[in-house]
Design a protein around this motif. Structure first.
Motif, PDB file in Angstrom:
ATOM      1  N   ILE A 144       4.373   5.914  -3.808  1.00  0.00           N
ATOM      2  CA  ILE A 144       3.090   5.813  -3.242  1.00  0.00           C
ATOM      3  C   ILE A 144       2.491   4.730  -3.420  1.00  0.00           C
ATOM      4  O   ILE A 144       2.853   3.779  -4.319  1.00  0.00           O
ATOM      5  CB  ILE A 144       2.218   7.083  -3.529  1.00  0.00           C
ATOM      6  CG1 ILE A 144       1.487   6.847  -5.077  1.00  0.00           C
ATOM      7  CG2 ILE A 144       2.701   8.259  -3.199  1.00  0.00           C
ATOM      8  CD1 ILE A 144       0.519   7.849  -5.329  1.00  0.00           C
ATOM      9  N   ILE A 145       1.270   4.055  -2.707  1.00  0.00           N
ATOM     10  CA  ILE A 145       0.571   2.729  -3.282  1.00  0.00           C
ATOM     11  C   ILE A 145      -0.810   3.181  -3.021  1.00  0.00           C
ATOM     12  O   ILE A 145      -1.715   3.763  -2.447  1.00  0.00           O
ATOM     13  CB  ILE A 145       0.860   1.757  -1.801  1.00  0.00           C
ATOM     14  CG1 ILE A 145       0.200   0.437  -2.127  1.00  0.00           C
ATOM     15  CG2 ILE A 145       0.422   2.526  -0.544  1.00  0.00           C
ATOM     16  CD1 ILE A 145       0.578  -0.489  -1.045  1.00  0.00           C
ATOM     17  N   TYR A 146      -1.363   2.573  -4.159  1.00  0.00           N
ATOM     18  CA  TYR A 146      -2.736   2.656  -4.398  1.00  0.00           C
ATOM     19  C   TYR A 146      -3.647   1.459  -4.195  1.00  0.00           C
ATOM     20  O   TYR A 146      -3.104   0.269  -4.434  1.00  0.00           O
ATOM     21  CB  TYR A 146      -2.976   3.037  -5.908  1.00  0.00           C
ATOM     22  CG  TYR A 146      -2.950   4.432  -6.397  1.00  0.00           C
ATOM     23  CD1 TYR A 146      -3.495   5.250  -6.154  1.00  0.00           C
ATOM     24  CD2 TYR A 146      -1.785   4.323  -7.328  1.00  0.00           C
ATOM     25  CE1 TYR A 146      -3.570   6.562  -6.577  1.00  0.00           C
ATOM     26  CE2 TYR A 146      -1.603   5.667  -7.978  1.00  0.00           C
ATOM     27  CZ  TYR A 146      -2.540   6.809  -7.556  1.00  0.00           C
ATOM     28  OH  TYR A 146      -2.033   7.895  -8.247  1.00  0.00           O
ATOM     29  N   SER A 147      -4.989   1.696  -3.643  1.00  0.00           N
ATOM     30  CA  SER A 147      -5.975   0.555  -3.422  1.00  0.00           C
ATOM     31  C   SER A 147      -7.157   1.123  -3.691  1.00  0.00           C
ATOM     32  O   SER A 147      -7.534   2.339  -3.362  1.00  0.00           O
ATOM     33  CB  SER A 147      -5.764   0.217  -1.903  1.00  0.00           C
ATOM     34  OG  SER A 147      -7.049  -0.581  -1.441  1.00  0.00           O
ATOM     35  N   ASP A 148      -8.005   0.352  -4.069  1.00  0.00           N
ATOM     36  CA  ASP A 148      -9.467   0.796  -4.363  1.00  0.00           C
ATOM     37  C   ASP A 148     -10.356   0.581  -3.456  1.00  0.00           C
ATOM     38  O   ASP A 148     -11.720   0.706  -3.611  1.00  0.00           O
ATOM     39  CB  ASP A 148      -9.917   0.088  -5.885  1.00  0.00           C
ATOM     40  CG  ASP A 148      -9.993  -1.130  -5.930  1.00  0.00           C
ATOM     41  OD1 ASP A 148      -9.601  -1.980  -4.640  1.00  0.00           O
ATOM     42  OD2 ASP A 148     -10.236  -1.955  -6.713  1.00  0.00           O
ATOM     43  N   SER A 149      -9.901   0.020  -2.237  1.00  0.00           N
ATOM     44  CA  SER A 149     -10.736  -0.203  -1.111  1.00  0.00           C
ATOM     45  C   SER A 149     -10.738   0.543   0.094  1.00  0.00           C
ATOM     46  O   SER A 149      -9.651   0.706   0.750  1.00  0.00           O
ATOM     47  CB  SER A 149     -10.332  -1.765  -0.590  1.00  0.00           C
ATOM     48  OG  SER A 149     -11.251  -2.016   0.693  1.00  0.00           O
ATOM     49  N   ARG A 150     -11.780   1.475   0.461  1.00  0.00           N
ATOM     50  CA  ARG A 150     -11.888   2.434   1.313  1.00  0.00           C
ATOM     51  C   ARG A 150     -11.895   1.583   2.703  1.00  0.00           C
ATOM     52  O   ARG A 150     -11.381   2.130   3.582  1.00  0.00           O
ATOM     53  CB  ARG A 150     -13.115   3.379   1.098  1.00  0.00           C
ATOM     54  CG  ARG A 150     -13.020   4.248   0.132  1.00  0.00           C
ATOM     55  CD  ARG A 150     -14.286   5.299   0.362  1.00  0.00           C
ATOM     56  NE  ARG A 150     -14.435   6.355  -0.698  1.00  0.00           N
ATOM     57  CZ  ARG A 150     -15.123   6.271  -1.934  1.00  0.00           C
ATOM     58  NH1 ARG A 150     -15.651   5.071  -2.052  1.00  0.00           N
ATOM     59  NH2 ARG A 150     -14.889   7.528  -2.646  1.00  0.00           N
ATOM     60  N   ILE A 151     -12.526   0.365   2.730  1.00  0.00           N
ATOM     61  CA  ILE A 151     -12.447  -0.275   3.954  1.00  0.00           C
ATOM     62  C   ILE A 151     -11.032  -0.654   4.344  1.00  0.00           C
ATOM     63  O   ILE A 151     -10.841  -0.569   5.429  1.00  0.00           O
ATOM     64  CB  ILE A 151     -13.389  -1.650   3.790  1.00  0.00           C
ATOM     65  CG1 ILE A 151     -15.002  -1.298   3.502  1.00  0.00           C
ATOM     66  CG2 ILE A 151     -13.305  -2.646   4.928  1.00  0.00           C
ATOM     67  CD1 ILE A 151     -15.917  -2.416   3.410  1.00  0.00           C
TER      68      ILE A 151
END
Length: 212
Positions: A144-151
Motif C-alpha cells: 500500500i502507499i501512505y500520504s499525509d495529504s488529504r488534498i
C-alpha cells in the motif's frame, strides 16, 4: 515598542487557496467568494499541517491540538509497514519544491525528484503519490502507499491536479510533470490502496524531509 506577532493565514477555499503572510493578501482571496474557508495560525508548521488537512479539524482553534491519549491512538492501530510512504517539501507557496518516496519500515529512499525552482507543497504531494503508484505498478508490488495529504489523495482520485499555479519559465518542468502524472492516471489502472497517514497517532510520515 513590542514587535508585531507574526501570523500565517490559511485559505482552504477562496479565489486562490494557499498560505498567506498578511491579512490583506488573505482578505483579497476571500472577499466576494461564497463559502470561503480560512483561518490564521501563529507558525508556519501548524499552518502547513492545517492547509494539508481538513478545514473542520482546525477551524475551532489555532492552538496546537491536544495530543491523543493512548486509548485514542489505539483506535488507529499501527501503520502497515508493508508499504511505501511519500511526502513533499516546499520553501514558500510557491517556492522551491521537491518530493520523495521511502520504504515505510526501513525509511530507505526509493525515489526522489527535485528540487524544482517553483512549485507548491500540494503539487509535490500529488506528484509523489502518482510517482509512488507508478513505481509500485512497475515493480508488480502489492504494497500500500501512505500520504499525509488529504488534498493530494483527493486530486489523485479525481485524476486531476487542481492547482492554481500559473505556468511560467520557472515552473515549466513542474507543469510538464503534472501533465505527465495526470496522463498516467487517465491511461493506467492500479490496484494499490492509497491510505492517509495518521500523523496525530503515528508521528511524522517516514518520508518527511524533517524541516519543521
Amino acid at each position: 515598542m513590542s514587535k508585531k506577532k507574526e501570523k500565517f493565514y490559511v485559505v482552504w477555499e477562496g479565489k486562490k487557496p494557499g498560505i498567506y503572510l498578511t491579512w490583506a493578501d488573505c482578505k483579497a482571496m476571500i472577499t466576494g467568494y461564497a463559502g470561503a474557508k480560512y483561518k490564521s495560525f501563529d507558525n508556519f508548521t501548524t499552518a502547513k499541517k492545517a492547509y494539508n488537512g481538513d478545514y473542520n479539524d482546525f477551524k475551532g482553534s489555532s492552538k496546537k491540538k491536544k495530543a491523543l491519549t493512548p486509548e485514542e491512538k489505539e483506535k488507529f492501530g499501527l501503520p502497515n509497514l508493508y508499504s511505501i510512504a511519500v511526502d513533499a517539501a516546499s520553501s514558500g507557496n510557491p517556492g522551491v519544491m521537491e518530493y520523495r518516496g521511502v520504504d515505510t519500515q526501513t525509511e530507505k529512499q526509493l525515489f526522489h525528484q527535485g528540487p524544482f525552482k517553483q512549485g507548491t507543497n500540494n503539487i509535490g504531494e500529488f506528484l509523489a503519490l502518482v510517482h509512488g503508484l507508478a513505481y509500485l505498478k512497475k515493480n508488480n508490488s502489492d504494497r500500500i502507499i501512505y500520504s499525509d495529504s488529504r488534498i493530494a489523495i483527493g486530486w489523485v482520485k479525481k485524476k486531476k491536479c487542481n492547482t492554481k499555479l500559473q505556468p511560467n519559465s520557472k515552473n515549466k518542468d513542474v507543469i510538464d510533470l503534472i501533465k505527465r502524472a495526470e496522463s498516467w492516471l487517465k491511461t493506467n489502472t492500479y490496484t494499490t490502496t492509497v491510505v492517509k497517514w495518521e500523523t496525530k497517532a503515528w508521528g511524522e510520515i517516514p518520508a518527511d524531509f524533517g524541516r519543521k
